[in-house]
Design a protein around this motif. Structure first.
Motif, PDB file in Angstrom:
ATOM      1  N   THR A  33      -8.959  -6.241  -3.199  1.00 41.82           N
ATOM      2  CA  THR A  33      -8.650  -5.813  -1.832  1.00 41.82           C
ATOM      3  C   THR A  33      -8.350  -7.019  -0.951  1.00 41.82           C
ATOM      4  OG1 THR A  33     -10.198  -4.011  -2.169  1.00 41.82           O
ATOM      5  CG2 THR A  33      -9.456  -4.388   0.083  1.00 41.82           C
ATOM      6  N   ARG A  34      -9.189  -8.048  -1.086  1.00 44.30           N
ATOM      7  CA  ARG A  34      -8.992  -9.250  -0.282  1.00 44.30           C
ATOM      8  C   ARG A  34      -7.653  -9.909  -0.619  1.00 44.30           C
ATOM      9  NH1 ARG A  34     -13.687 -12.651  -1.455  1.00 44.30           N
ATOM     10  NH2 ARG A  34     -14.888 -10.750  -1.731  1.00 44.30           N
TER      11      ARG A  34
ATOM     12  N   SER B 178     -17.512  -3.446  -8.483  1.00 43.82           N
ATOM     13  CA  SER B 178     -17.360  -3.518  -7.024  1.00 43.82           C
ATOM     14  C   SER B 178     -16.946  -4.925  -6.599  1.00 43.82           C
ATOM     15  CB  SER B 178     -18.652  -3.098  -6.319  1.00 43.82           C
ATOM     16  OG  SER B 178     -19.707  -3.926  -6.717  1.00 43.82           O
TER      17      SER B 178
ATOM     18  N   VAL C 270      -4.776  -9.299  -9.340  1.00 45.33           N
ATOM     19  CA  VAL C 270      -3.920  -8.462  -8.510  1.00 45.33           C
ATOM     20  C   VAL C 270      -2.640  -8.074  -9.284  1.00 45.33           C
ATOM     21  CG1 VAL C 270      -2.366  -9.905  -7.129  1.00 45.33           C
ATOM     22  CG2 VAL C 270      -3.743  -8.188  -6.010  1.00 45.33           C
TER      23      VAL C 270
ATOM     24  N   GLU D  27     -13.302  -5.014  -7.229  1.00 48.23           N
ATOM     25  CA  GLU D  27     -12.622  -4.197  -6.220  1.00 48.23           C
ATOM     26  C   GLU D  27     -12.421  -5.008  -4.939  1.00 48.23           C
ATOM     27  OE1 GLU D  27     -12.387  -0.225  -6.324  1.00 48.23           O
ATOM     28  OE2 GLU D  27     -10.765  -1.057  -5.107  1.00 48.23           O
ATOM     29  N   GLN D  28     -13.509  -5.678  -4.532  1.00 43.64           N
ATOM     30  CA  GLN D  28     -13.461  -6.496  -3.308  1.00 43.64           C
ATOM     31  C   GLN D  28     -12.443  -7.620  -3.439  1.00 43.64           C
ATOM     32  OE1 GLN D  28     -17.141  -8.270  -2.249  1.00 43.64           O
ATOM     33  NE2 GLN D  28     -17.885  -6.444  -1.178  1.00 43.64           N
TER      34      GLN D  28
ATOM     35  N   ASP E  66       0.830  -1.206   0.000  1.00 43.16           N
ATOM     36  CA  ASP E  66       0.000   0.000   0.000  1.00 43.16           C
ATOM     37  C   ASP E  66       0.863   1.254   0.000  1.00 43.16           C
ATOM     38  OD1 ASP E  66      -2.430  -1.233  -0.167  1.00 43.16           O
ATOM     39  OD2 ASP E  66      -2.619  -1.480   2.006  1.00 43.16           O
TER      40      ASP E  66
ATOM     41  N   LYS F  11      -5.016  -8.512  -1.831  1.00 42.81           N
ATOM     42  CA  LYS F  11      -3.906  -7.692  -1.345  1.00 42.81           C
ATOM     43  C   LYS F  11      -3.695  -7.860   0.152  1.00 42.81           C
ATOM     44  CE  LYS F  11      -3.726  -3.408  -2.892  1.00 42.81           C
ATOM     45  NZ  LYS F  11      -4.232  -2.179  -3.543  1.00 42.81           N
ATOM     46  N   ALA F  12      -4.807  -8.004   0.874  1.00 52.45           N
ATOM     47  CA  ALA F  12      -4.692  -8.206   2.317  1.00 52.45           C
ATOM     48  C   ALA F  12      -3.957  -9.506   2.603  1.00 52.45           C
ATOM     49  CB  ALA F  12      -6.087  -8.231   2.948  1.00 52.45           C
TER      50      ALA F  12
ATOM     51  N   ARG G  72      -3.516  -5.312 -11.612  1.00 48.41           N
ATOM     52  CA  ARG G  72      -3.707  -4.042 -10.901  1.00 48.41           C
ATOM     53  C   ARG G  72      -2.353  -3.460 -10.467  1.00 48.41           C
ATOM     54  NH1 ARG G  72      -4.366  -0.099 -10.959  1.00 48.41           N
ATOM     55  NH2 ARG G  72      -4.761   1.396  -9.334  1.00 48.41           N
TER      56      ARG G  72
END
Lengths: 424, 124
Positions: free
Chosen positions: A159-160, A152, A130, A155-156, A30, A162-163, A133
């Motif tokens: 995000t997941r 969306s 990922v 996007e989710q 990030d 990347k976490a 992106r």
């Protein structure tokens, strides 16, 4: 090309190197992304005024790093305890610009950036999303369109993913030789996945998904530039180029699939074929064969045949048998059977694929090929059964339509035979 | 005198052009060449595949060794060339300037007089 187009081009070209270096400094995805974004904004302001920098990647790394350090300092003022460990190396931060562009570093930087996307816990589609992106900088909207899902949802998903990557920790140490080659293999496999995601499509979706193929080729070329003497990376790049060269001929004007044999070969991209063939030649000189090289060599034989009947099926059969040894898989055997049918006839090919039926019971192409072979052998009833199974398993409308065409032909032949019988 | 105009630019940037962008640049470059071709002054022109497709033969201790790529750690690569019959350097510079005006890659053109010229019969 407009100035803005030039700038966005330079930024996207510099992105993997700049993001890779920023990830090395901040050890946090990030933070690296934020720093890179900031550098891009400044580039958009600065470059039109002062002219493009000689080395856009170096510029973005330098500016991105400074802005990242500023951001960390601001945050640490608000926080009760300083968080110096957020910066990889403060001394490093003050060193001379020349050091920052150390060539040896940046190869591992880019490889690391790609490698963290290949986290084994992530399903393939998330790895791809990922990577597109983070490494390629493709917008979530574009990725969502390529994957045919909502923005969306994508996007989710990203995000997941990347976490999960953050939890796993960035493999920061400079890799050893073995580690480096393992990373390279994982990254190559991912690039191939990106390509296939774009390639397996029907005509309606093709325009949305073609960018995936182009991006995969770009990444393969990037890897090849970093690892210029790796024959498997040459093979991978060649394979993608040779396959993508056929894209303009894969669908007819009604959106139906055109099989390799029936494609208008004058539509194939000569430029991509030439580059692919040159890379296959280069790779084979190393005499270190691997699965990508073998697949590229097969694609090269198709590309070299001016007419379908010029195809060297004997050599293709041999290459597939080599691939079977390297990478045993029923799908490889199925592909080999296509060549076997050409060289030794449909009976031999059928004998080769029949033992695979259980393992490929959910695979469209198995029943498509089986039906086709049975049809050639004049076993219309059995062919019909296989084609019905194929239609039920078709992934795209074009696939189903293609099989339906075979069935129609069988029906017509059946009707003609019946008519002939009655006439007698 | 015959001049060679050697084109150097970042391959990364040029390879990242979309097909439409590339076609546009190529059309503009062709436009520039047209009047020189009509005047019979333009010689062979070549655009090269990326350096990743290149192979180098080098003599090491009297033996020829074939290695991959040009291995140049440079920011710009040799991407292609033009040949043009010019009365003087100014004309060659003018040609290169016209090319650079329609080429957004931000690279450079090296202008070198040709010493030996053997027009090939092979068509690309």
């Amino acid at each position: 090309m407009t100035e803005l187009a030039w700038i966005s081009n330079a930024i996207s070209t510099a992105r993997p190197q700049a993001m890779g270096a920023l990830l090395r400094y901040f050890r946090d995805l990030d933070a690296a992304e934020e720093a890179f974004q900031d550098a891009c904004l400044r580039a958009l302001k600065n470059w039109p005024k002062n002219g493009p920098p000689r080395d856009p990647a170096a510029w973005l790394i330098f500016v991105g790093r400074n802005s990242g350090i500023d951001a960390v300092r601001k945050r640490s003022k608000q926080a009760p305890l300083p968080e110096e460990d957020q910066i990889s190396d403060l001394e490093d931060a003050e060193s001379d610009i020349a050091e920052r562009l150390d060539g040896a570093h940046y190869r591992d930087d880019i490889l690391r950036l790609l490698f963290i996307c290949c986290h084994p816990d992530l399903p393939a589609t998330q790895q791809i999303a990922v990577a597109l992106r983070i490494v390629s900088g493709i917008t979530v909207k574009q990725i969502a369109r390529a994957f045919l899902v909502g923005e969306s949802a994508m996007e989710q998903r990203i995000t997941r993913a990347k976490a999960r990557i953050a939890d796993a920790g960035v493999p920061f140490e400079t890799p050893g030789a073995v580690e480096r080659s393992e990373r390279l293999a994982a990254v190559a496999a991912m690039v191939y996945l990106i390509f296939n995601e774009g390639y397996s499509t029907n005509s309606g979706e093709a325009p949305a998904r073609a960018p995936l193929c182009e991006e995969a080729i770009r990444l393969a070329r990037l890897l090849l530039r970093l690892f210029q003497t790796e024959p498997e990376i040459m093979g991978l790049t060649a394979l993608l180029l040779l396959q993508h060269a056929r894209a303009p001929a894969r669908f007819d004007e009604n959106g139906e699939i055109v099989l390799l044999e029936d494609q208008d070969r004058s539509l194939w991209s000569r430029k991509m074929i030439d580059e692919g063939l040159a890379l296959v030649d280069k790779a084979l000189r190393h005499q270190k064969p691997g699965p990508y090289q073998v697949q590229a060599a097969i694609a090269a034989l198709h590309a070299r045949a001016e007419k379908p009947e010029d195809t060297d099926w004997t050599e293709i059969d041999l290459l597939y048998s080599l691939l079977e040894q390297m990478q045993p898989s029923p799908v490889v055997t199925l592909n080999r059977a296509v060549a076997v049918a050409k060289v030794r006839g449909p009976e031999a090919a059928l004998a080769m694929i029949e033992p695979l039926e259980q393992r490929l019971s959910g695979y469209f192409h198995f029943f498509g090929l089986k039906g086709g072979l049975l049809m050639q052998l004049g076993r219309g009833e059995e062919a019909r059964v296989a084609f019905d199974r194929a239609i039920a398993l078709a992934n795209t409308a074009a696939e189903a339509a293609h099989i339906r065409m075979h069935i129609d032909r069988l029906m017509k032949e059946g009707a003609a035979k019946a008519a002939a019988k009655t006439a007698r | 005198m015959l001049y060679a105009i050697l084109c150097y630019a970042s391959e990364d940037v040029v390879c990242s052009w979309s097909k439409e962008q590339d076609d546009e640049v190529m059309a503009n470059l062709l436009n520039v060449q047209e009047k020189y071709a009509t005047a019979g002054r333009l010689g062979p022109v070549a655009r090269l595949l990326p350096t990743t497709a290149a192979t180098t033969l080098r003599k090491v201790k009297g033996e020829s060794v074939v290695i991959d790529g040009p291995f140049a750690e440079t920011k710009e690569q040799f991407l292609g060339f033009y040949t043009l019959e010019c009365a003087d350097l100014d004309e060659a510079v003018e040609f290169a300037r016209e090319l650079s005006e329609v080429n957004p890659s931000g690279g450079s053109y090296e202008i070198r007089p040709v010493s030996v010229f053997n027009p090939s019969t092979a068509a690309a």
